[in-house]
Design a protein around this motif. Structure first.
Motif, PDB file in Angstrom:
ATOM      1  N   TRP A  90       0.871  -1.122   0.054  1.00 16.20           N
ATOM      2  CA  TRP A  90       0.038  -0.096   0.097  1.00 16.20           C
ATOM      3  C   TRP A  90       0.936   1.147  -0.054  1.00 16.20           C
ATOM      4  CZ3 TRP A  90      -1.221  -4.131   3.281  1.00 16.20           C
ATOM      5  CH2 TRP A  90      -2.314  -4.750   2.858  1.00 16.20           C
ATOM      6  N   THR A  91       0.495   2.164  -0.685  1.00 13.71           N
ATOM      7  CA  THR A  91       0.954   3.502  -0.459  1.00 13.71           C
ATOM      8  C   THR A  91      -0.258   4.568  -0.223  1.00 13.71           C
ATOM      9  OG1 THR A  91       0.702   4.161  -2.996  1.00 13.71           O
ATOM     10  CG2 THR A  91       2.738   3.399  -2.271  1.00 13.71           C
ATOM     11  N   TRP A  92       0.392   5.666   0.741  1.00 15.91           N
ATOM     12  CA  TRP A  92      -0.727   6.480   1.282  1.00 15.91           C
ATOM     13  C   TRP A  92      -0.195   7.914   0.980  1.00 15.91           C
ATOM     14  CZ3 TRP A  92      -1.100   9.403   6.109  1.00 15.91           C
ATOM     15  CH2 TRP A  92      -2.127   9.918   6.423  1.00 15.91           C
ATOM     16  N   ASP A  93      -0.902   8.946   0.218  1.00 17.15           N
ATOM     17  CA  ASP A  93      -0.356  10.259   0.307  1.00 17.15           C
ATOM     18  C   ASP A  93      -1.031  11.166   1.369  1.00 17.15           C
ATOM     19  OD1 ASP A  93       0.143  12.673  -0.430  1.00 17.15           O
ATOM     20  OD2 ASP A  93      -0.285  12.380  -2.777  1.00 17.15           O
ATOM     21  N   ALA A  94      -0.410  11.464   2.372  1.00 23.17           N
ATOM     22  CA  ALA A  94      -0.858  12.301   3.369  1.00 23.17           C
ATOM     23  C   ALA A  94      -1.537  13.503   2.815  1.00 23.17           C
ATOM     24  CB  ALA A  94       0.267  12.785   4.318  1.00 23.17           C
ATOM     25  N   ALA A  95      -0.871  14.187   1.865  1.00 21.99           N
ATOM     26  CA  ALA A  95      -1.628  15.354   1.363  1.00 21.99           C
ATOM     27  C   ALA A  95      -3.201  15.394   1.091  1.00 21.99           C
ATOM     28  CB  ALA A  95      -0.991  15.770   0.190  1.00 21.99           C
ATOM     29  N   ASP A  96      -3.604  14.283   0.276  1.00 20.69           N
ATOM     30  CA  ASP A  96      -4.964  13.984   0.124  1.00 20.69           C
ATOM     31  C   ASP A  96      -5.652  12.784   0.792  1.00 20.69           C
ATOM     32  OD1 ASP A  96      -3.921  12.023  -1.430  1.00 20.69           O
ATOM     33  OD2 ASP A  96      -4.365  12.890  -3.387  1.00 20.69           O
ATOM     34  N   SER A  97      -4.927  12.061   1.370  1.00 20.54           N
ATOM     35  CA  SER A  97      -5.373  10.840   1.895  1.00 20.54           C
ATOM     36  C   SER A  97      -5.859   9.763   1.090  1.00 20.54           C
ATOM     37  CB  SER A  97      -6.446  11.071   3.018  1.00 20.54           C
ATOM     38  OG  SER A  97      -6.695   9.916   3.897  1.00 20.54           O
ATOM     39  N   ARG A  98      -5.115   9.759  -0.144  1.00 19.58           N
ATOM     40  CA  ARG A  98      -5.399   9.007  -1.141  1.00 19.58           C
ATOM     41  C   ARG A  98      -4.485   7.647  -0.977  1.00 19.58           C
ATOM     42  NH1 ARG A  98      -3.684  11.246  -6.336  1.00 19.58           N
ATOM     43  NH2 ARG A  98      -1.795  10.722  -5.498  1.00 19.58           N
ATOM     44  N   LEU A  99      -5.309   6.370  -0.888  1.00 25.58           N
ATOM     45  CA  LEU A  99      -4.667   5.171  -0.696  1.00 25.58           C
ATOM     46  C   LEU A  99      -4.615   4.550  -1.858  1.00 25.58           C
ATOM     47  CD1 LEU A  99      -3.651   3.367   1.578  1.00 25.58           C
ATOM     48  CD2 LEU A  99      -6.200   2.298   1.555  1.00 25.58           C
ATOM     49  N   GLY A 158       0.880   9.859  16.379  1.00 15.88           N
ATOM     50  CA  GLY A 158       1.138  11.058  15.410  1.00 15.88           C
ATOM     51  C   GLY A 158       0.029  11.271  14.653  1.00 15.88           C
ATOM     52  N   SER A 159      -0.002  12.380  13.799  1.00 14.44           N
ATOM     53  CA  SER A 159      -0.982  12.875  13.076  1.00 14.44           C
ATOM     54  C   SER A 159      -1.250  11.975  12.064  1.00 14.44           C
ATOM     55  CB  SER A 159      -0.672  14.346  12.787  1.00 14.44           C
ATOM     56  OG  SER A 159       0.181  14.419  11.846  1.00 14.44           O
ATOM     57  N   GLU A 160      -0.364  11.366  11.215  1.00 12.25           N
ATOM     58  CA  GLU A 160      -0.427  10.620  10.220  1.00 12.25           C
ATOM     59  C   GLU A 160      -0.994   9.301  10.557  1.00 12.25           C
ATOM     60  OE1 GLU A 160       2.640  11.939  10.707  1.00 12.25           O
ATOM     61  OE2 GLU A 160       3.208  12.917   9.114  1.00 12.25           O
ATOM     62  N   ALA A 161      -0.703   8.914  11.876  1.00 16.81           N
ATOM     63  CA  ALA A 161      -1.161   7.423  12.429  1.00 16.81           C
ATOM     64  C   ALA A 161      -2.554   7.635  12.683  1.00 16.81           C
ATOM     65  CB  ALA A 161      -0.535   6.989  13.508  1.00 16.81           C
ATOM     66  N   LEU A 162      -2.893   8.853  13.429  1.00 17.05           N
ATOM     67  CA  LEU A 162      -4.521   9.169  13.546  1.00 17.05           C
ATOM     68  C   LEU A 162      -5.276   9.164  12.198  1.00 17.05           C
ATOM     69  CD1 LEU A 162      -4.086  11.694  16.326  1.00 17.05           C
ATOM     70  CD2 LEU A 162      -4.723   9.270  16.564  1.00 17.05           C
ATOM     71  N   ARG A 163      -4.810   9.922  11.297  1.00 18.68           N
ATOM     72  CA  ARG A 163      -5.480   9.810  10.043  1.00 18.68           C
ATOM     73  C   ARG A 163      -5.586   8.388   9.354  1.00 18.68           C
ATOM     74  NH1 ARG A 163      -2.874  13.929   6.264  1.00 18.68           N
ATOM     75  NH2 ARG A 163      -4.375  13.550   4.959  1.00 18.68           N
ATOM     76  N   ILE A 164      -4.506   7.644   9.056  1.00 14.35           N
ATOM     77  CA  ILE A 164      -4.644   6.301   8.700  1.00 14.35           C
ATOM     78  C   ILE A 164      -5.670   5.535   9.517  1.00 14.35           C
ATOM     79  CG2 ILE A 164      -3.415   4.016   8.574  1.00 14.35           C
ATOM     80  CD1 ILE A 164      -2.575   5.507   6.278  1.00 14.35           C
ATOM     81  N   THR A 165      -5.642   5.633  10.813  1.00 14.73           N
ATOM     82  CA  THR A 165      -6.659   5.029  11.501  1.00 14.73           C
ATOM     83  C   THR A 165      -8.039   5.324  11.410  1.00 14.73           C
ATOM     84  OG1 THR A 165      -5.084   4.543  13.339  1.00 14.73           O
ATOM     85  CG2 THR A 165      -7.261   4.312  14.121  1.00 14.73           C
ATOM     86  N   SER A 166      -8.166   6.471  11.262  1.00 14.55           N
ATOM     87  CA  SER A 166      -9.623   7.182  11.088  1.00 14.55           C
ATOM     88  C   SER A 166     -10.226   6.830   9.433  1.00 14.55           C
ATOM     89  CB  SER A 166      -9.792   8.660  11.109  1.00 14.55           C
ATOM     90  OG  SER A 166     -10.726   9.274  10.673  1.00 14.55           O
ATOM     91  N   ASP A 167      -9.224   7.085   8.526  1.00 13.26           N
ATOM     92  CA  ASP A 167      -9.466   6.816   7.101  1.00 13.26           C
ATOM     93  C   ASP A 167      -9.531   5.604   6.722  1.00 13.26           C
ATOM     94  OD1 ASP A 167      -9.934   9.661   7.209  1.00 13.26           O
ATOM     95  OD2 ASP A 167      -8.178  10.017   5.731  1.00 13.26           O
ATOM     96  N   HIS A 168      -8.790   4.869   7.121  1.00 12.60           N
ATOM     97  CA  HIS A 168      -8.367   3.376   6.401  1.00 12.60           C
ATOM     98  C   HIS A 168      -8.251   2.294   7.821  1.00 12.60           C
ATOM     99  CE1 HIS A 168      -8.044   5.311   2.715  1.00 12.60           C
ATOM    100  NE2 HIS A 168      -7.182   6.146   3.196  1.00 12.60           N
ATOM    101  N   PRO A 169      -9.218   2.429   8.588  1.00  7.32           N
ATOM    102  CA  PRO A 169      -9.040   1.481  10.005  1.00  7.32           C
ATOM    103  C   PRO A 169      -8.489   0.036   9.594  1.00  7.32           C
ATOM    104  CG  PRO A 169     -11.245   1.868   9.264  1.00  7.32           C
ATOM    105  CD  PRO A 169     -10.614   2.758   8.440  1.00  7.32           C
ATOM    106  N   GLN A 170      -8.755  -0.348   8.513  1.00  4.01           N
ATOM    107  CA  GLN A 170      -8.086  -1.909   8.195  1.00  4.01           C
ATOM    108  C   GLN A 170      -6.725  -1.739   8.029  1.00  4.01           C
ATOM    109  OE1 GLN A 170      -9.613   0.400   5.736  1.00  4.01           O
ATOM    110  NE2 GLN A 170      -8.824   0.109   3.926  1.00  4.01           N
ATOM    111  N   LEU A 171      -6.157  -0.857   7.983  1.00  4.61           N
ATOM    112  CA  LEU A 171      -4.630  -0.937   7.494  1.00  4.61           C
ATOM    113  C   LEU A 171      -3.931  -0.114   8.907  1.00  4.61           C
ATOM    114  CD1 LEU A 171      -4.319   0.070   4.051  1.00  4.61           C
ATOM    115  CD2 LEU A 171      -4.223  -2.164   4.908  1.00  4.61           C
ATOM    116  N   ALA A 172      -4.710   0.304  10.009  1.00  4.32           N
ATOM    117  CA  ALA A 172      -4.097   0.678  11.187  1.00  4.32           C
ATOM    118  C   ALA A 172      -3.073  -0.185  11.809  1.00  4.32           C
ATOM    119  CB  ALA A 172      -5.273   1.207  12.046  1.00  4.32           C
TER     120      ALA A 172
END
Length: 175
Positions: A90-99, A158-172
């Motif tokens: 997986w790749t994740w762009d923190a700028a737009d939360s695109r996975l 951290g802020s990125e981890a919180l966003r991954i957890t929120s936006d893509h919980p299956q990959l947290a």
């Protein structure tokens, strides 16, 4: 630098053979690795970093119960499947939360043998479940060459981890 976590389970016989034969060591993001090439040629990255080797290459092995934790590298990285189970990458762009997801393996309807990750994107990986191989072996090439100064793990909480957890919980769980 964080320590690699390895499950208590015994590696498959082939994974054990590869770890020994390729002289792999624990990697901070998880799994096993060994650098096999570092170019003597130097390049000067255009982003202000000091000179780096033009290219580096490693072997990287993940056992079935392991994963490559969310991390990013400031250079482009090419992942190439060598053997074992397919690899979910997986790749994740923190700028737009695109996975984006890709499955590396032999050429097939659902798998491709290589994938390029652009510099600065967050990335994580794990062997596909249910394959039975017990491991995945890939090669990773980085250009400009890899330097641990250009490597960052995602900080739990951290802020990125919180966003991954929120936006893509299956990959947290890969944090």
């Amino acid at each position: 630098m964080p320590q690699s976590s390895h499950p208590a389970s015994t590696p498959s016989p082939r994974a054990r053979q590869l770890i020994e034969q390729l002289q792999l060591q624990p990697h901070p993001e998880g799994g096993w690795y060994r650098e096999v090439f570092r170019s003597t040629g130097q390049v000067l990255p255009q982003d202000g970093r000091p000179a780096r080797s033009a290219l580096t290459s490693i072997y990287f092995l993940l056992e079935t119960a392991q994963h490559s934790r969310w991390h990013r590298v400031l250079s482009d990285e090419v992942w190439v499947h060598l053997e074992g189970a397919p690899l979910e990458l997986w790749t994740w762009d923190a700028a737009d939360s695109r996975l984006h997801g890709a499955v590396l393996g032999p050429v097939g309807a659902a798998t491709i043998p290589q994938h390029v990750i652009a510099a600065g994107l967050w990335q994580a990986a794990r062997p596909s479940a249910g394959d039975g191989a017990g491991y995945t072996l890939v090669a990773c090439m980085v250009g400009p060459g890899f330097d641990f100064a250009d490597f960052r793990m995602m900080a739990p909480g951290g802020s990125e981890a919180l966003r991954i957890t929120s936006d893509h919980p299956q990959l947290a769980h890969l944090i």
